[in-house]
Write an enzyme that holds these catalytic residues in place. Structure first.
Site, PDB file in Angstrom:
ATOM      1  N   HIS A 127       0.813  -1.215   0.000  1.00 28.82           N
ATOM      2  CA  HIS A 127       0.000   0.000   0.000  1.00 28.82           C
ATOM      3  C   HIS A 127       0.852   1.272   0.000  1.00 28.82           C
ATOM      4  CE1 HIS A 127       0.395  -0.169   4.530  1.00 28.82           C
ATOM      5  NE2 HIS A 127       0.469   1.132   4.368  1.00 28.82           N
ATOM      6  N   ASP A 157       0.234  -7.732   1.674  1.00 29.40           N
ATOM      7  CA  ASP A 157       0.631  -6.318   1.655  1.00 29.40           C
ATOM      8  C   ASP A 157       2.143  -6.167   1.652  1.00 29.40           C
ATOM      9  OD1 ASP A 157       0.262  -3.607   1.516  1.00 29.40           O
ATOM     10  OD2 ASP A 157      -0.080  -3.332   3.668  1.00 29.40           O
ATOM     11  N   GLY A 230       3.239   6.640   8.100  1.00 30.85           N
ATOM     12  CA  GLY A 230       4.587   6.849   7.578  1.00 30.85           C
ATOM     13  C   GLY A 230       5.527   5.733   7.974  1.00 30.85           C
ATOM     14  N   ASN A 231       5.132   4.926   8.988  1.00 34.60           N
ATOM     15  CA  ASN A 231       5.936   3.780   9.399  1.00 34.60           C
ATOM     16  C   ASN A 231       5.693   2.552   8.534  1.00 34.60           C
ATOM     17  OD1 ASN A 231       5.883   5.024  12.582  1.00 34.60           O
ATOM     18  ND2 ASN A 231       7.743   3.992  11.890  1.00 34.60           N
ATOM     19  N   SER A 232       4.646   2.548   7.720  1.00 37.27           N
ATOM     20  CA  SER A 232       4.317   1.369   6.932  1.00 37.27           C
ATOM     21  C   SER A 232       5.496   0.900   6.093  1.00 37.27           C
ATOM     22  CB  SER A 232       3.147   1.659   5.985  1.00 37.27           C
ATOM     23  OG  SER A 232       1.924   1.552   6.653  1.00 37.27           O
ATOM     24  N   GLY A 288      -7.718 -26.484  -3.154  1.00 35.06           N
ATOM     25  CA  GLY A 288      -8.926 -26.577  -3.966  1.00 35.06           C
ATOM     26  C   GLY A 288     -10.171 -26.929  -3.185  1.00 35.06           C
ATOM     27  N   VAL A 289     -10.298 -26.376  -1.965  1.00 37.40           N
ATOM     28  CA  VAL A 289     -11.501 -26.617  -1.175  1.00 37.40           C
ATOM     29  C   VAL A 289     -12.028 -25.293  -0.629  1.00 37.40           C
ATOM     30  CG1 VAL A 289     -10.853 -28.955  -0.486  1.00 37.40           C
ATOM     31  CG2 VAL A 289     -10.147 -27.013   0.941  1.00 37.40           C
ATOM     32  N   ILE A 291     -13.784 -23.760   2.732  1.00 40.01           N
ATOM     33  CA  ILE A 291     -13.791 -24.170   4.129  1.00 40.01           C
ATOM     34  C   ILE A 291     -14.599 -23.214   4.980  1.00 40.01           C
ATOM     35  CG2 ILE A 291     -11.601 -25.421   4.035  1.00 40.01           C
ATOM     36  CD1 ILE A 291     -10.252 -22.934   5.207  1.00 40.01           C
TER      37      ILE A 291
END
Length: 504
Positions: A127, A157, A230-232, A288-289, A291
């Site tokens: 992001h 992310d 700003g820490n992301s 492929g299930v 749940i």
């Protein structure tokens, strides 16, 4: 849980750069003794000094269209020779969006870290750089380098960037093992909060395995080390100077730190970074299930002593287990040697597995535990199959259907599934079972969200085809002393889910 409107990415829409950290050639030795870490370090100055050179800011810019459109303020009509003519000409005619100035530059910032000093590979949050036209990496000594995008993963992310390693001497730090972190361990964050680059904050691991509903693989480290916008993308270090998390989000009603921040654990991020570097995209394992959680009611209905594992609600056609290896109604309790204690554990352990790998899966089928062998597919391919399955549009025909054989049970009226009822409710041809034609208000069925038009395909893991089958199965369960009935329901398009209904 705190409302999601208070859950914020730790960076967005600013005017300065962002932070990042490096992994590769040069590493930072432990600068805090075990004794000091246990007691709480009196000072982290030596540790911070050894890491600040590796931390960088990441700034992005994006070209956006100007202020044209329905929401734009029109230029006022002024009389000829008005003294305000020049002022309004400057404001309206030369604003972004007008001819000759079709767009404006919007900047944002965040933090991140380089994973390889020799190759110039930088890690940050997706992001932070999403939709950016230009990305720059700013080092603590003032050097700025252009960055190119290597790959992104929206599910975790995580994003990987590349800078020219010849343009600046890079310092690197290494990933640590986040699985070894315990609640109460000291951690340190370095980043670019509110554009203030090179900011160091210290705290502890407040909790682990946090699910904040941000993605399918949520397994966040919670920390009280101050993390702000700003820490992301910036690093969360352990006391040895190793990156054990990527700071990603905060909970805050005001936008500032209140001591609840979240970091992507290095154990999860490292595999994603490696795949993005190697392929430019992720290549996750796929079972492929479909749940759903195993609730106490479902566990009791299946004869399980405790509620654990992931209940298979459906098998995707064309997927790895579309050969009968795993069936709807099975409960997966272990995957490739790793316990599946709750539903959210399964997607993560499967995704971390290698595509094409043959793994042992422990399931509970009709109360009996057994092991099956499964060869994994690729999730990215499976998502296309799943979307194709769900692409059939629901039909809604208001014509009255002729009377059919019906029965009333558990607050539902059920009827035969034939051409007339298929047409009335728009039920696909491949769906089989007993159709629910009406649900009584405030009934046990209504409380579970059951709706008219859904189809009962199984009760207590046995197929039903007629209203009489439904009545017989419910009667049999009551005779066995069961408190709940486990129903497998199919939607109009055939998507399955399990529901338990009280029988008292």
């Amino acid at each position: 849980m705190t409302s999601n409107r208070f859950l914020r990415a730790a960076s967005r829409t600013f005017t300065a750069g962002a932070a990042a950290l490096l992994i590769g050639a040069a590493t930072v030795p432990s600068l805090v003794t075990p004794a000091a870490a246990a007691d709480g370090p009196a000072s982290v100055a030596d540790l911070a000094q050894g890491l600040l050179g590796a931390v960088v800011n990441i700034s992005t810019s994006q070209r956006v269209k100007g202020t044209e459109g329905p929401g734009a303020v029109p230029m006022p009509q002024l009389p000829e020779g008005s003294p305000f003519q020049d002022f309004f000409d400057d404001f309206f005619k030369n604003r972004p969006g007008e001819q000759g100035n079709p767009s404006q530059k919007v900047q944002s910032l965040g933090s991140g870290f380089v994973v390889d000093a020799e190759q110039g590979i930088v890690v940050t949050n997706n992001h932070v750089i999403a939709d950016a036209d230009d990305i720059e990496v700013n080092f603590s000594d003032g050097v700025t380098l252009k960055a190119t995008l290597v790959g992104t993963d929206t599910k975790t992310d995580v994003a990987v960037l590349k800078v020219d390693p010849k343009g600046h001497k890079l310092t690197a730090v290494k990933f640590g093992d986040s699985s070894k972190m315990r609640v109460g361990d000291w951690v340190m964050a370095i980043g670019n909060p509110f554009g203030l680059g090179g900011t160091v904050t210290v705290g502890i691991v407040s909790a682990r395995n946090r699910d904040i509903n941000s993605g399918p693989y949520d397994d966040f480290i919670q920390t009280d080390a101050a993390i702000n916008r700003g820490n992301s993308g910036g690093p969360l270090f352990n006391s040895d100077g190793e990156v054990i998390g990527i700071n990603t989000a905060i909970i805050s009603p005001s936008g500032g730190s209140i001591g609840i921040g979240f970091s992507i654990p290095s154990q999860l991020a490292l595999g994603v970074v490696d795949q993005l570097r190697q392929f430019g995209e992720t290549r996750r394992g796929w079972l492929g299930v479909r749940i759903q959680p195993v609730t106490d009611d479902i566990a009791e209905s299946l004869g399980m002593a405790t509620a654990k594992g992931a209940l298979v609600a459906g098998v995707i056609k064309g997927g790895p287990v579309d050969n009968g290896t795993i069936l709807a109604g099975d409960v997966i309790i272990k995957f490739d040697g790793r316990d599946v204690n709750e539903m959210r554990d399964l997607p993560r352990v499967v995704a971390e597995s290698t595509v094409g790998k043959a793994v042992d899966v422990v399931i509970v089928r009709k109360g009996v535990e057994q092991t099956v062998k499964v060869t994994l597919g690729r999730l990215e391919d499976g998502e296309k199959l799943a979307s194709g399955e769900n692409g059939t549009a629901d039909k809604d025909n208001g014509d009255e259907a002729p009377a059919v054989s019906t029965a009333s049970v558990l607050g539902m009226t059920v009827g035969e599934l034939n051409d007339e009822t298929r047409t009335k409710f728009g039920i696909a041809a491949e769906v089989s079972g007993v159709v629910i034609t009406e649900v009584t208000k405030d009934s046990a069925a209504a409380e579970r969200g059951i709706q008219a038009g859904e189809v009962i395909t199984e009760i207590a893991q046995e197929s039903v085809a007629t209203p009489k089958d439904v009545m017989d199965r419910i009667a049999a369960l009551k005779e066995q002393g069961r408190k709940n009935a486990l129903l497998m329901l199919a939607s109009k398009t055939g998507e399955l889910r399990f529901v338990t209904i009280r029988m008292d």
